[in-house]
Every structure is written in C-alpha cells, then in structure tokens.
Design an enzyme around this catalytic site. Structure first.
Site, short mmCIF file in Angstrom:
data_model
loop_
_atom_site.label_atom_id
_atom_site.label_comp_id
_atom_site.label_asym_id
_atom_site.label_seq_id
_atom_site.Cartn_x
_atom_site.Cartn_y
_atom_site.Cartn_z
CD GLU A 230 4.46 -19.32 -4.18
OE1 GLU A 230 4.51 -18.34 -4.94
OE2 GLU A 230 4.96 -20.42 -4.45
CE LYS B 147 8.64 -15.15 -6.17
NZ LYS B 147 7.90 -16.15 -6.96
CB CYS C 107 8.29 -19.37 -5.35
SG CYS C 107 8.14 -20.46 -6.79
#
Length: 528
Positions: free
Chosen positions: A286, A349, A402
């Site tokens: 990430e 995301k 994540c």
C-alpha cells in the site's frame, strides 16, 4: 466447579465488573499471535456465571432489569477490546508532536465504543435466560448477532471476531468455508461456554455431547479438506512480493523519496533463485510509490525498464483524479503496470478508515478541531466500485487495500469472478505488536472462505502467500527488507461453498435462538 461458579455468581458491585473485565481481557489470548484457544473455555463460562448471578426488581421496567446484564457484557467487551486493540495507539505516535493528543481516543475510546456490542449481546441473552443448556444457546446466539452487527454498523469494524478463537491453525479453519464467520462466531461461543454446565443445570449431558460432536466435526472436516487431493489446475502463477520496510518517519519526506523508490525497484529487479522461474507478477504494498505518477511520469518509464517482457506490477499508490472546477480527488489505489510502463488497470479503496483516511461529517468535525488521527499524505475519496484486474494469462485478481480484507461479505462479493485475491497494506503503523499478526490471520480466513489464494504485500510485514486452504506457503517476518518469490496454483474460481456461507450463518443463529427460546419456555412450564 460448583464452588467456583457459586463464588462468581455471588459477586457484587465493583468485584463483579472487575471479574468481567479480566475475563474479557483473558479472551484475547485466543487471538493471534498467542492462539491459546483454551482461554475461551475460561472466559465464557465466567461470563455465563456472572449472568446467572444477576438479580433485579421484577417490577422495574425492562431496560432497568437488563442494565446489570448489559454492564457485565460491556465490561467483558471493554477488557477484550482494550487488551486486543491497544496497539492502535502506535499509529498516532508516528508523528507524536502532531497527534499525541489522540492517543486516549485510539487506545481507550475505540474499546469503549466496541464494548457496547458485547453489552448488547449479554442484555439480549438475558431476555432468553434459563437454567441449563438454553442459556448457553442464548449467549451464543446473542454474541453471533452482535458480531454480525459489528461488521457493518457505523461503517463496521469486525476485527478479532470471537469465532477466530476457534481457528488458530489451517486445520481448524476449514469449517468457516461452510459456516462463514457469522456461524463460526456463534458456534465458538456455544462450545467455549459449555463448561459452565459442569456446575449444574438442565441439559448438561446433551450440551456436553453436542459440544464434543461439534469439536470432532470441526477437526474432522479440517483433516478431510487438508488431506484431499487437489484438483488438477490449469495455471500456476509465479510471483514476487516486495516488502521494502520503509520507516514511516520518512515515507512522505520529499528529500528521500527517490531513495525509497530506488530501493523498491532494486528489490523487484533481483534475479530469481537458480532453477526458479522469473515472476510473472510483482506486488508492491500500500502507498509504496512515494509520489504521484502524474508528477513523476519518469517513474513509469523506470518501472517499464525494470519489468521483463510479460511481467506485470501491482503497486499500491495514491491516484489523483481531476474534477471540473474543484479540488482533485485522491484515491488509495492499486494500479496495474505492464512491461511497457503503462498503467493498464486501477482499483480504488472503497472502504476507508474513519479518521485515518477521511473525516466523517468533515465540516462538523473540523468545528470541534478534529482532523485525521494519524499522519498521512492527504484525505482520500472512496472508490465507487471494484472490479477484477486482469493479470498476464487472463487471470482475474480481486485487489483489496489494507483493512478491506477483514470484511467477509465485501471480499466474497468482489472476488466472485476472480481466481486470486491480492491484499496490499502498510502495517508499519503498528510496529512489532499483535496488530500485524491479527491482520494477517484475517487474510488467511478470507482465503479459506473463498477457496482462493491470497497474496499479501505489506510495507514492513507480514507479507506472504496463502493458499486456498489458508496454509502459509511462504512469508516475510516483520521489519525485514526483502522480496519473496513463490509459485501458487490457481483454482478455476471461488469455492462453490462461498455463496451459501451467509445462509448457513443465519441458519445457525436461527437454530440457537429457537434452542434458547425452547429452554425458556420449558423452564417456565416446569415452574408453573
């Protein structure tokens, strides 16, 4: 056992709440990295006996009668979440000068809020409470429901669900492929609480036999699935995961970003071990690219020169999108880059971290001086949709950034047309604490649920390759700067069991609710 149960039942005042707190804190030992599942056979019987000892004024309104039960569950939950989530405070201390003020909220505030779910569970269980097996079913149903609600209410935070206590190893993870985490949460509490019956109560023999059968089935299914012959696979993917282990204190420092980028390129370009194939896919963690590609287009050229013909890079990066007459939107993304240095795919995301990546009710929050609680480059916008990224050879990959990997329903739906799951993260925020181990464990569970391999790239660990049964093929430890090469067989698609997990979980909750109601009705008929 009767003597111990009697002493706990008769506790009063602060001693009762203290025991609830300690029992909850003890339950954390069932989670990664400790994996001492036997602690569950202590924590939940203690909670049952605490609820057995609740008395109240029968003439009081229902809410007042349930207040002691709620308090026992709330203190149990506060102990559990405080002992299990204290490491979140490390994120706000990365830049302590700016964010140390938020430490009490991160360390204590989150457990305070999460504890309300367990308070709700014990209050609900007391509505169906009876003397015997029925109360065990009531507690299991109520905790299963509370954990389900915790997965989506107030954006959701299903970290360390109690069901993970029954899944410390791949052998004991296989049942979740049928029950889903919803069902596993309820069944785990049902089994862990069963020793409370040793102190007496109706249905003791039936309950202990049921618990034993569940344990045998749990272990037996694991043995069958892990020893089953793997079906012939049409593809094997050679891959490399890069773990650059960049210090967060300098991750966004413009004076060193060229060095950071060069380090990541060097780890990616290493030749494979003698006799091993060159990786087809390389995965960076990430926000591993320390700048915007729009600002540094030469970086794409460097990536294209590093990649060999036929290779592809999946890189966690910040993606900026221009908007008409407004401030550009920034996304926490995974981008696919081919061997020509061209971006050929991107996934943003969707599920952002409140106060970490965005500010809920930003206008109101800023009036009270609230901003992000952790250091970072910017506030992010949430992606609107997710779609598979096509890897070389036509392999579809579902990419998650994540903590998106901790949401079972999100992963199941978005991975439904994929053959592999990719999770990029930056757990450097939490240092060498239980946090990265707990995060990695959730990735293992997603692999088993979906019957798909998981590739996990983390900035400083734990990076690893997990097969479709939750087994760790290989991994890099925390704080190691290195790259990992592996080969993984790709199933033709997700497990056929994945779509039925939600239904199975709800059916388990429904069965336990009926069992609890039956126990209550039987007791009332017996006493009348």
């Amino acid at each position: 056992m009767k003597r111990l149960a009697g002493r706990i039942i008769l506790l009063w005042g602060w001693r009762r709440l203290a025991v609830a707190f300690v029992a909850g804190a003890l339950l954390v030992l069932t989670q990664a990295p400790y994996d001492f599942f036997a602690a569950g056979f202590v924590s939940f019987p203690v909670l049952v006996w605490l609820l057995d000892g609740i008395t109240g004024d029968a003439s009081a309104n229902p809410l007042k009668r349930l207040r002691p039960a709620f308090a026992a569950g709330w203190w149990f939950g506060f102990g559990y979440f405080l002992a299990g989530l204290w490491w979140i405070g490390g994120a706000v201390l990365v830049e302590a000068d700016s964010f140390a003020w938020a430490l009490p909220f991160a360390v204590v505030g989150i457990p305070l809020l999460m504890a309300f779910f367990y308070g709700f569970a014990t209050a609900l269980a007391r509505l169906f409470w009876s003397n015997g097996l029925g109360r065990i079913a009531a507690l299991a149903f109520a905790f299963g429901l509370a954990e389900w609600l915790r997965g989506f209410l107030f954006t959701g935070f299903p970290w360390n669900p109690v069901g993970l206590a029954a899944m410390p190893t791949p052998l004991l993870m296989q049942s979740v492929a049928i029950t889903g985490v919803v069902g596993m949460n309820a069944l785990a509490v049902f089994v862990f609480a069963m020793p409370a019956l040793l102190a007496g109560g109706q249905g003791r023999r039936a309950g202990l036999i049921a618990a034993l059968l569940l344990v045998v089935a749990h272990v037996g299914l694991g043995m069958v699935r892990l020893n089953a012959q793997e079906p012939a696979e049409s593809k094997t993917l050679a891959l490399r995961i890069v773990q650059p282990s960049i210090d967060l204190a300098e991750k966004w420092d413009q004076s060193v970003r060229d060095r950071i980028f060069a380090t990541t390129l060097e780890l990616s370009a290493r030749p494979p071990a003698e006799g091993e194939p060159a990786p087809t896919l390389i995965v960076w963690p990430e926000t591993s690219v320390p700048f915007l590609f729009a600002e540094r287009p030469e970086a794409l050229v460097a990536i294209g020169e590093m990649l060999q013909p036929g290779q592809m890079l999946l890189a966690g990066t910040v993606r900026e999108e221009e908007t008409a007459g407004a401030t550009p939107l920034d996304y926490n993304s995974v981008v696919a880059i081919n061997d020509q240095g061209e971006i050929v795919g991107a996934v943003d995301k969707v599920h952002l971290v409140p106060f970490g990546e965005y500010i809920p009710f930003a206008g109101l929050a800023r009036r009270f001086g609230l901003n992000q609680l952790v250091a970072g480059p910017m506030n992010f916008a949430a992606g609107s949709q997710r779609y598979p990224i096509e890897l070389p050879g036509g392999v579809a990959a579902a990419a998650f950034v994540c903590y998106e990997i901790i949401f079972p329903d999100m992963v199941r739906v978005d991975a439904a047309s994929s053959r592999i799951i990719v999770n990029v993260t930056n757990d450097a925020w939490f240092g060498d604490t239980p946090g990265p181990y707990q995060h990695f464990r959730q990735a293992q569970i997603r692999a088993v649920e979906n019957g798909l391999p998981v590739l996990r790239a983390a900035n400083n660990g734990i990076s690893g390759v997990i097969d479709a049964r939750g087994r760790v093929v290989d991994a890099l430890a925390l704080n190691v700067r290195d790259s990992l090469d592996a080969q993984i067989s790709l199933p033709k698609g997700p497990s056929a069991l994945a779509p039925v997990q939600r239904t199975a979980g709800y059916a388990i909750l429904g069965f336990l609710a009926l069992m609890a109601l039956g126990g209550l009705i039987t007791e009332r008929l017996r006493t009348n």
